[in-house]
Each structure stands twice: as structure tokens, then as C-alpha cells.
Design an enzyme around this catalytic site. Structure first.
Site: not given
Ligand code: NAD
Length: 252
Positions: A143, A158, A162
Site C-alpha cells: 500500500s 496497517y 505494509k
Molecule cells: P476488501 O476488503 O474489499 O477485500 C479483501 C478480501 O480479503 C475480502 O474478500 C476478505 O474476505 C479477504 N480476506 C480478509 N482476511 C483474509 C484472510 N485472513 N485470509 C484470506 N482472505 C482474507 O479489500 P481491498 O480494498 O480489495 O484490498 C485488497 C488489498 O489491497 C489489501 O491487502 C489492502 O490492504 C490493499 N490495499 C487496499 C487499498 C484500498 O484503498 N482499498 C489501498 C492500498 C492497499
């Protein structure tokens, strides 16, 4: 097409929704067979069915990436179903918000368990197979929070997890690359997914928009080009990279 993944096998964690789901679709459309892994099995099944409806070979897997054994079992299931594994996208992640002095032990350990330990266990399990075959592409989802401190939302666990993912990626990416396995990460800025739709985060959205040079949040589709680059042969000399895709956020 140098981005084509025909004949390759990929596993994507956290692929039941959001960023992971769109990566699963993109890899499948590029020709890969895709294992859709998620803690929420019903979400994984739904996404696997979406892929199958497009003619992509797909498999749903239930995994809690914070458990090493479950990550190893996930890779075994992929190998049993598809016979090989070329691409691992370790994307599952969670976030909690609290003042740092009040962050609970549960919030801290669960965040580290999923975001940091989980990525490591997946990298290990995937690489054990890939190193034997002399080829692999591992992409971790970090991230921009690895690089900058988000405000006003507070998320010490978090951000720390990251930052760990970025340095783990550099460490593994240099350790395995002369045996054919590259490890890189993507660092999205604010993306319009469920992760960012809590009440707290909806309140700070306007501030994010103002602080992002592109004046918008990312759509999940904005990230797939970076992933396809890192999974393709065009990235053959790239390892340990943190590919920031943030609409310019970290430049200001
Ligand atoms: P989201 O919450 O929409 O989806 C995450 C998915 O991961 C969910 O389906 C959840 O069930 C699954 N999950 C959670 N814990 C788990 C576990 N222990 N084992 C297996 N699966 C698990 O999130 P997103 O926004 O799609 O984020 C995906 C990745 O991108 C994450 O690592 C997040 O930190 C990163 N990220 C997101 C953003 C953002 O702005 N959305 C920004 C930077 C990084």
C-alpha cells in the site's frame, strides 16, 4: 501478445471481492487458470463462477492466510487441480482504525497476522514449488501506506504491516531471483472498495480527493495494468520493486 499468460496457473488471495477479484479476472482474461482464494468461501465461489462463465478455468479455495498450514494447503490444492503454479498474488489484507495509544492487542496481532505473516506464509508456500521448477512471479499487495502516514484516519498496525510487506518483497525478491522467481509488490493509493467504505472513511473521502493529484479514487481496474506487467515476461529483469499506483498521492 507479450502480456499473454496462456498455459499458466495463478493463485490470488483475498480474491473474493475488491482488488483481488479484479486481478483474478485480469489474469484469467490474459489466459491463466486462476485459483480464487478467500477467507469467505462463498465470495471465492462467486468469483470462481464469474470466471468460469467467461470460459476461464477456475477453482475456489477457502484460506485464512494468517495460518501457515492453510497457505501450504492452498498451494497443494492449486497443484492438485491444475498441476503447476506460476503466479502468486498475495493480496488479502485488513485494516483497523484507532488512536495508536489505544490500539488493542487483538487489532495489532490480527493485522500483522493477515497482512504481514499471511503474505510471508503465502510467499514461502508458493516459492517452494516455483524454486523447484525454476520459474515464478510473486506479487504482493502492499500500500502507499507503507511509504506515507495516512491522515486523519489512524492505522498504525496497517501502516507498519505494509512497510513490512515492501521490505519483505525486496528481501525475497533478491534472494530467489537468480533461481527464476521474482517477487514484487504493488502499492495502491486510495481505491474505491469495501475496505474504504466504513463510516469513518466515508467521512474523510473529500479530503482524500483533494489530496490526490488526480482528484479521484482509484477504480480496481486501474491496478491491473501494473499486475499484468509484473506477471509477464516484460518484467523479466524486475524484482523487489514497489510499484506505487496512487494517482500521484505520494508525490505531494
Ligand atoms: P476488501 O476488503 O474489499 O477485500 C479483501 C478480501 O480479503 C475480502 O474478500 C476478505 O474476505 C479477504 N480476506 C480478509 N482476511 C483474509 C484472510 N485472513 N485470509 C484470506 N482472505 C482474507 O479489500 P481491498 O480494498 O480489495 O484490498 C485488497 C488489498 O489491497 C489489501 O491487502 C489492502 O490492504 C490493499 N490495499 C487496499 C487499498 C484500498 O484503498 N482499498 C489501498 C492500498 C492497499
Amino acid at each position: 501478445n507479450k502480456f499473454a499468460l496462456d498455459g499458466q496457473v495463478a493463485v490470488v488471495t483475498g480474491a473474493g471481492q475488491g482488488i483481488g477479484r479484479s486481478i483474478a479476472h485480469a489474469l484469467g482474461e490474459a489466459g491463466a487458470k486462476v485459483a480464487v482464494a478467500d477467507l469467505e468461501f462463498n465470495r471465492a465461489e462467486t468469483v470462481a463462477a464469474e470466471l468460469q462463465a467467461k470460459g476461464i478455468q477456475s477453482l475456489a479455495i477457502k484460506v485464512d492466510v494468517s495460518k501457515k498450514q492453510e497457505c501450504e494447503d492452498m498451494v497443494q490444492k492449486v497443484l492438485s487441480a491444475f498441476g503447476d503454479l506460476h503466479i502468486g498474488v498475495n493480496n488479502a489484507g485488513i485494516v483497523f482504525h484507532s488512536d495508536s495509544e489505544d490500539t488493542s492487542e487483538q487489532e495489532w496481532t490480527r493485522t500483522m497476522g493477515v497482512n504481514l505473516n499471511g503474505v510471508f506464509y503465502c510467499c514461502q508456500a508458493e516459492a517452494k514449488h516455483m524454486l523447484k521448477k525454476g520459474y515464478g512471479r510473486i506479487i504482493n499487495t502492499a500500500s502507499m501506506s507503507a511509504t506515507i502516514v495516512n491522515h486523519p484516519q489512524r492505522q498504525v498496525a496497517y501502516n507498519t504491516s505494509k512497510a513490512g510487506v515492501v521490505h519483505m518483497t525486496k528481501t525475497l525478491g533478491t534472494e530467489w531471483c537468480d533461481r527464476g522467481v521474482t517477487v514484487n509488490c504493488i502499492s495502491p493509493g486510495y481505491v474505491d472498495t469495501e475496505l474504504n467504505r466504513s463510516e469513518l472513511l466515508l467521512q474523510v473521502r473529500t479530503q482524500w480527493l483533494n489530496e490526490t493529484p488526480m482528484k479521484r479514487l482509484a477504480d480496481v481496474e486501474d491496478l491491473v495494468g501494473g499486475v499484468l506487467y509484473l506477471t509477464s515476461k516484460l518484467s523479466n529483469f524486475t524484482t523487489g520493486l514497489d510499484l506505487i499506483m496512487d494517482g500521484g498521492f505520494t508525490c505531494w
